[in-house]
Design a protein around this motif. Structure first.
Motif, mmCIF file in Angstrom:
data_model
loop_
_atom_site.group_PDB
_atom_site.id
_atom_site.type_symbol
_atom_site.label_atom_id
_atom_site.label_comp_id
_atom_site.label_asym_id
_atom_site.label_seq_id
_atom_site.Cartn_x
_atom_site.Cartn_y
_atom_site.Cartn_z
ATOM 1 N N ILE A 155 13.394 21.473 -5.120
ATOM 2 C CA ILE A 155 14.469 21.226 -6.080
ATOM 3 C C ILE A 155 15.397 22.430 -6.076
ATOM 4 C CG2 ILE A 155 13.050 19.747 -7.558
ATOM 5 C CD1 ILE A 155 12.845 22.118 -9.555
ATOM 6 N N THR A 156 16.607 22.241 -6.593
ATOM 7 C CA THR A 156 17.533 23.351 -6.771
ATOM 8 C C THR A 156 17.697 23.587 -8.263
ATOM 9 O OG1 THR A 156 18.697 22.903 -4.715
ATOM 10 C CG2 THR A 156 19.872 24.199 -6.359
ATOM 11 N N GLU A 157 17.315 24.798 -8.689
ATOM 12 C CA GLU A 157 17.443 25.229 -10.081
ATOM 13 C C GLU A 157 18.597 26.218 -10.158
ATOM 14 O OE1 GLU A 157 13.424 25.908 -12.440
ATOM 15 O OE2 GLU A 157 13.433 26.987 -10.544
ATOM 16 N N GLU A 158 19.650 25.845 -10.847
ATOM 17 C CA GLU A 158 20.796 26.736 -11.029
ATOM 18 C C GLU A 158 21.228 27.388 -9.721
ATOM 19 O OE1 GLU A 158 19.735 29.415 -14.191
ATOM 20 O OE2 GLU A 158 19.351 27.766 -15.583
ATOM 21 N N GLY A 159 21.353 26.570 -8.676
ATOM 22 C CA GLY A 159 21.835 27.045 -7.381
ATOM 23 C C GLY A 159 20.780 27.650 -6.471
ATOM 24 N N THR A 160 19.562 27.811 -6.952
ATOM 25 C CA THR A 160 18.502 28.419 -6.154
ATOM 26 C C THR A 160 17.446 27.377 -5.786
ATOM 27 O OG1 THR A 160 18.812 30.500 -7.332
ATOM 28 C CG2 THR A 160 16.762 30.245 -6.093
ATOM 29 N N PRO A 161 17.215 27.173 -4.478
ATOM 30 C CA PRO A 161 16.170 26.222 -4.080
ATOM 31 C C PRO A 161 14.779 26.757 -4.421
ATOM 32 C CG PRO A 161 17.480 26.925 -2.177
ATOM 33 C CD PRO A 161 17.919 27.731 -3.348
ATOM 34 N N ARG A 162 13.908 25.867 -4.826
ATOM 35 C CA ARG A 162 12.530 26.236 -5.158
ATOM 36 C C ARG A 162 11.623 25.141 -4.601
ATOM 37 N NH1 ARG A 162 10.956 29.599 -10.020
ATOM 38 N NH2 ARG A 162 8.825 29.986 -9.482
ATOM 39 N N THR A 163 10.634 25.539 -3.825
ATOM 40 C CA THR A 163 9.731 24.591 -3.181
ATOM 41 C C THR A 163 8.347 24.686 -3.800
ATOM 42 O OG1 THR A 163 10.985 24.729 -1.120
ATOM 43 C CG2 THR A 163 8.748 23.883 -0.967
ATOM 44 N N PHE A 164 7.765 23.515 -4.063
ATOM 45 C CA PHE A 164 6.432 23.409 -4.652
ATOM 46 C C PHE A 164 5.516 22.639 -3.712
ATOM 47 C CE2 PHE A 164 9.554 23.481 -8.045
ATOM 48 C CZ PHE A 164 9.066 24.461 -8.894
ATOM 49 N N ALA A 165 4.273 23.064 -3.646
ATOM 50 C CA ALA A 165 3.272 22.310 -2.896
ATOM 51 C C ALA A 165 2.965 21.041 -3.695
ATOM 52 C CB ALA A 165 2.007 23.134 -2.707
ATOM 53 N N ARG A 166 2.941 19.903 -3.024
ATOM 54 C CA ARG A 166 2.671 18.650 -3.737
ATOM 55 C C ARG A 166 1.302 18.670 -4.405
ATOM 56 N NH1 ARG A 166 5.526 13.616 -0.611
ATOM 57 N NH2 ARG A 166 4.848 12.493 -2.464
ATOM 58 N N ALA A 167 0.355 19.375 -3.808
ATOM 59 C CA ALA A 167 -0.995 19.463 -4.377
ATOM 60 C C ALA A 167 -0.995 20.187 -5.723
ATOM 61 C CB ALA A 167 -1.929 20.166 -3.405
ATOM 62 N N ASP A 168 0.028 21.014 -5.977
ATOM 63 C CA ASP A 168 0.122 21.763 -7.226
ATOM 64 C C ASP A 168 0.849 21.000 -8.334
ATOM 65 O OD1 ASP A 168 -1.129 23.855 -5.933
ATOM 66 O OD2 ASP A 168 0.741 24.935 -5.500
ATOM 67 N N ILE A 169 1.467 19.863 -7.980
ATOM 68 C CA ILE A 169 2.302 19.123 -8.923
ATOM 69 C C ILE A 169 1.473 18.083 -9.673
ATOM 70 C CG2 ILE A 169 4.280 17.577 -9.154
ATOM 71 C CD1 ILE A 169 5.454 18.946 -6.647
#
Length: 154
Positions: free
Chosen positions: A131-145
């Protein structure tokens, strides 16, 4: 395949021709136990949104089909509804349709003391969601979601 997965899969097979005739799409099917009751939930959708008549017609037809097939031995409550505005994005097809939309992500464990994030859904693959939060991309492991859903703006 678990009992739950089998019931959901078989229900979705029964629901497919009903959805086509009713001009709705199957968003999701879930079989869950809440308290002492089992629920079989079918979520339907269409571009302009579903109404109560859509849910009623699909529910009647699905109930008849389930009675004929009779593959769920437990007593259960059948519910047919829209997935709602803040719908949960469980499957890849849900994520694909939501690219460019604002989403909320809740994690099982905190990252930097935070378990909840929101931003624009940019991309996903088998292992990650970005996702992009306030212009900054952030990647999450699906296993952590724990949960991804569309954000509600009021």
């Amino acid at each position: 395949m678990s009992k739950r997965e089998d019931y959901e899969s078989r229900t979705e097979e029964l629901l497919a021709p009903i959805a086509e005739v009713s001009q709705v799409e199957i968003y999701d099917v879930e079989y869950v136990k809440e308290g002492s009751d089992y629920y079989l939930r079918a979520y339907i959708d269409k571009p302009e949104g579903v109404n109560i008549l859509d849910c009623e017609n699909v529910s009647r037809a699905l109930s008849e089909a389930l009675d004929k097939a009779d593959f769920i031995p437990d007593a259960y409550i059948l519910e047919v509804s829209s997935p709602g505005l803040g719908r949960t994005l469980k499957k890849d097809k849900h994520l694909q349709k939501s690219i460019g939309e604002e989403v909320e992500i809740k994690l099982f464990k905190p990252i930097d003391k935070c378990k909840e994030f929101s931003g624009i859904l940019d991309r996903f693959d088998a292992d990650t969601v970005t996702i992009t939060e306030e212009g900054t991309p952030r990647t999450f492991a699906r296993a952590d979601i724990a949960l991804i859903r569309l954000a509600l703006d009021f």
